[in-house]
Design an enzyme around this catalytic site. Structure first.
Site, PDB file in Angstrom:
ATOM      1  N   GLY A  56       4.413   9.371   4.060  1.00  0.00           N
ATOM      2  CA  GLY A  56       3.800   9.477   2.737  1.00  0.00           C
ATOM      3  C   GLY A  56       2.614   8.576   2.462  1.00  0.00           C
ATOM      4  N   ASP A  57       2.277   7.669   3.387  1.00  0.00           N
ATOM      5  CA  ASP A  57       1.162   6.751   3.119  1.00  0.00           C
ATOM      6  C   ASP A  57       0.484   6.345   4.424  1.00  0.00           C
ATOM      7  OD1 ASP A  57      -0.565   5.295   1.535  1.00  0.00           O
ATOM      8  OD2 ASP A  57       0.734   3.546   1.396  1.00  0.00           O
ATOM      9  N   LEU A  58       0.153   7.345   5.246  1.00  0.00           N
ATOM     10  CA  LEU A  58      -0.491   7.067   6.519  1.00  0.00           C
ATOM     11  C   LEU A  58      -1.975   6.759   6.268  1.00  0.00           C
ATOM     12  CD1 LEU A  58      -0.059   9.174   9.776  1.00  0.00           C
ATOM     13  CD2 LEU A  58      -2.050   7.786   9.273  1.00  0.00           C
ATOM     14  N   SER A  92      -1.500   5.866  -1.053  1.00  0.00           N
ATOM     15  CA  SER A  92      -2.890   5.468  -1.265  1.00  0.00           C
ATOM     16  C   SER A  92      -3.780   6.697  -1.392  1.00  0.00           C
ATOM     17  CB  SER A  92      -3.354   4.596  -0.099  1.00  0.00           C
ATOM     18  OG  SER A  92      -2.475   3.505   0.088  1.00  0.00           O
TER      19      SER A  92
END
Length: 203
Positions: A56-58, A92
């Site tokens: 979910g936040d790579l 992000s």
């Protein structure tokens, strides 16, 4: 995790090196190094998928680069089970996929979209859906996708397989992206063999 009567401690691996964000601030990566990063991240996403976890936040700051040049995906703080009815919180801006904004369930294709964004940045020096340093939501949700053509900054040739892969990963509809990491890893292997030295590049 270590528990005692008065304390709770979490012990994590120490990874000497830097994160990918720091590295990209210092210099532009070669195509061989970009393929190394992408291949290691695809392996990490494959391992997460086996556990039915969506990262979910790579983003670059969550990618750790070891001194020998290996890459590790870190910060699973907002990760969720792919089968969970609970929507994962938005990560992000650089890792947001259209399904985040549409309130749709997330799965490995969401992480693959973020991988496509990171590949786009490594190849061009630009975030694909940013304008003036900020996320452009209209651009993210538009049917037309940013093209790599004319934006490539690498001094060396970029394999066609890699540019095609980035275009596939950045498709707005998750159903139009690769359904899992297998074709992604296969494409990255082909790109290494057709256009780049197959030896692992030192970052």
């Amino acid at each position: 995790v270590i528990e005692s009567q008065n304390h709770l401690a979490m012990v994590m691996e120490y990874v000497p090196g830097c994160d990918l964000e720091e590295l990209l601030q210092q210099r532009r990566l070669s195509v061989a190094s970009i393929l190394t990063v992408a291949s290691d991240l695809a392996c990490a996403l494959a391992a997460a998928r086996q556990q039915k976890v969506v990262h979910g936040d790579l983003k670059a700051a969550n990618v750790l680069v070891t001194r020998p040049g290996r890459v590790k995906l870190a910060d699973f703080g907002i990760a969720r089970q792919a089968s969970s009815a609970e929507l994962s919180p938005a990560g992000s801006y650089s890792a947001l996929a259209p399904e985040h904004l549409m309130g749709e369930p997330l799965d490995v294709r969401t992480d693959l979209f973020a991988l496509g964004c990171l590949l786009f940045r490594m190849l061009t020096g630009e975030q694909p859906f940013f304008r003036d340093g900020r996320l452009d939501v209209q651009l993210l949700m538009a049917p037309e996708r940013p093209s790599l053509a004319g934006r490539l900054t690498a001094q060396e040739a970029v394999p066609d397989e890699l540019t095609t892969l980035v275009e596939q990963l950045l498709r707005k509809d998750a159903n139009d992206r690769p359904g899992n990491t297998h074709p992604v890893r296969r494409c990255l292997r082909n790109a290494r063999h057709t256009g780049v030295d197959v030896e692992r590049a030192r970052l």
